[in-house]
Design an enzyme around this catalytic site. Structure first.
Site, PDB file in Angstrom:
ATOM      1  CD  GLU A 147       6.711 -19.109  23.356  1.00 39.64           C
ATOM      2  OE1 GLU A 147       6.599 -19.885  24.319  1.00 39.64           O
ATOM      3  OE2 GLU A 147       6.186 -19.328  22.248  1.00 39.64           O
ATOM      4  CD  GLU A 249       8.042 -21.223  18.332  1.00 38.83           C
ATOM      5  OE1 GLU A 249       6.950 -21.614  18.809  1.00 38.83           O
ATOM      6  OE2 GLU A 249       9.110 -21.268  18.949  1.00 38.83           O
TER       7      GLU A 249
END
Ligand SMILES: *[C@@H]1O[C@H](CO)[C@@H](O)[C@H](O)[C@H]1NC(C)=O
Ligand SMILES: *[C@@H]1O[C@H](CO)[C@@H](O)[C@H](O)[C@H]1NC(C)=O
Ligand SMILES: *[C@@H]1O[C@H](CO)[C@@H](O)[C@H](O)[C@H]1NC(C)=O
Ligand SMILES: *[C@@H]1O[C@H](CO)[C@@H](O)[C@H](O)[C@H]1NC(C)=O
Length: 430
Positions: A147, A249
């Site tokens: 991210e 995730e």
């Protein structure tokens, strides 16, 4: 005779370090083990302590044994200490049939989303992790970042992700390591996701592209189905992707208890030809309430001790959280994709992607821009190309990536939940 037995025993004990799992490679849009079987991840995010959970062999053995009963075959670890000894933990997971994916960045070497740079200090930190972990057969993959792009207006950092992939892959190949897959784990930002995943795999030069794309997505919150969750849209963009794509995730926890019904979609007919599985966030129960197990009751958040941090016990006998743990186990037990055999798979059947054009207020990287050289810095919407060791004797002219308007940030709620989840574990003890 006696001495040769000793030599044999020593050789055996060295070989016993995670020698029992076949190594995995990314070929076209799939992962295959070296026996030619397609590999699908059933993974768990595993970060009990901020710096490195893979140093406590006894703890790893207990956790690996329980993960095996859950049906997991992969863990994801966000931070490791490259100076520590990981033999015991990596063997414990290998013995339980579990591979590891590991982030190469450290708290001090992240690629930043703004005022971005990529330099030798970072590369050295990343490759140090690779040098420590490459020897384990059950190392499945390495991430160049998690991210890095966390907001819709940060897409100008994308070329630096490619730079990190290029330089770490070059290190892997120069060292003669096996083809350890090196990829990226992206936040699910609706305005950027299709462009980012295409950009990281576009341009036709595999040396500069990621070997896989991981998506952190919390779109499927109960009750939901393939259509209402948004997964049908994810699938449109993932169909026939150039490299393996998976959920690095997932597992929305609202309202809870978690049903994990998205696993049936990921491993079912709608998605299984495109996706390589999913990593569930996360093993340990802590403040963010994503845990599949706990090591003991919640404690005073200010309490400190060898096994305590951030208000939670972080070591000991793992106790499944009910009914979430059983729900996931049931889903995974029912999902047994066989995929395609390596011998029947033509890697050339995977697509190639166009480098997306910039759009005003959206994706800001215009097409196949030059990947920043080692040492380059992003300033505003331009980046410098500096001469470097890898740039040889070309005294590179500074070039500019296209200047574009900057969009407002508008991340979807699920992505924000995911960020909170990950941020938690990083910030507790800082
Ligand atoms: C990389 O950038 C960081 C932050 O500016 C700096 O501290 C470090 O010295 C740089 N490394 C090199 C090799 O230039
Ligand atoms: C592919 O990228 C590598 C690394 O940047 C570079 O050395 C090589 O020349 C490129 N190949 C082509 C055909 O452009
Ligand atoms: C991504 O999927 C959406 C549908 O959800 C579609 O409208 C869009 O064109 C796709 N983008 C790319 C780059 O494939
Ligand atoms: C990006 O968006 C955030 C809000 O989400 C804002 O705070 C920040 O200033 C923006 N950055 C730029 C460079 O416009």
């Amino acid at each position: 005779m006696r001495s040769s037995i000793l030599v044999g025993a020593a050789a055996l004990s060295t070989a016993a370090v995670s020698a029992n799992l076949p190594t995995i490679e990314a070929i076209g849009s799939k992962f295959f083990d070296k026996n030619g079987k397609q590999f699908f991840m059933k993974g768990i995010a595993y970060q009990l302590t901020p710096d490195d959970p893979l140093v406590d062999t006894e703890q790893c053995q207990q956790d690996a044994a329980l993960m095996q009963t859950l049906g997991a075959n992969t863990i994801r670890v966000y931070h490791v200490d490259p100076d520590a000894d990981h033999d015991g933990c990596m063997a414990a997971f290998a013995d339980a049939g579990i591979y590891a994916t590991v982030d190469m960045d450290t708290f001090h070497s992240y690629v930043l989303p703004e005022n971005t740079f990529w330099n030798k200090t970072q590369l050295d930190a990343y490759t140090k992790v690779m040098d420590t972990f490459h020897k384990y057969d059950n190392l499945l993959g390495l991430y160049v970042g998690n991210e890095i792009i966390a907001r819709a207006n940060q897409s100008l950092a994308a070329p630096f992700i490619k730079a990190a992939a290029r330089d770490t892959k070059a290190h892997r190949d120069a060292k003669g390591y096996r083809n350890i897959p090196i990829g990226y784990s992206a936040a699910d930002i609706a305005e950027l996701r299709p462009m980012l995943q295409d950009y990281l795999t576009c341009g036709g030069n595999a040396s500069e592209n990621v070997d896989f794309f991981g998506l952190n997505s919390y779109e499927w919150c109960d009750p939901a189905n393939y259509q209402t969750s948004g997964y049908a849209n994810l699938q449109v963009n993932a169909s026939n992707f150039p490299v393996p794509i998976f959920f690095s995730e997932t597992g929305c926890n609202v309202p809870g208890p978690r049903l994990f019904e998205d696993q049936a979609a990921i491993f079912g007919p709608d998605m299984v030809k495109s996706w390589s599985g999913a990593i569930i966030y996360e093993w340990i129960q802590e403040e963010n309430n994503y845990g599949l197990i706990s090591y003991g009751p919640q404690v005073d958040p200010t309490a400190t001790g060898a096994n305590i941090g951030g208000g939670y016990t972080r070591k000991g006998k793992p106790t499944p959280k009910s009914p979430d743990f059983e729900n996931l186990k049931t889903q995974w037990k029912a999902a047994n994709p066989t995929g395609v055999a390596r011998s029947d798979y033509d890697a050339k059947s995977a697509s190639t992607r166009e480098c997306p054009k910039s759009t005003s207020g959206g994706w800001l990287v215009d097409g196949n821009v030059a990947v920043p050289t080692l040492g380059a810095t992003l300033t505003g919407s331009t980046y410098s190309q500096v001469p470097s060791a890898t740039a040889g004797d070309h005294a590179a002219e500074p070039t500019e990536s296209k200047k574009s308007a900057v969009s407002g940030s508008n991340e979807i709620a699920g992505m924000a939940a995911g960020l909170v989840g990950v941020m938690m574990i990083f910030t507790f003890w800082l």
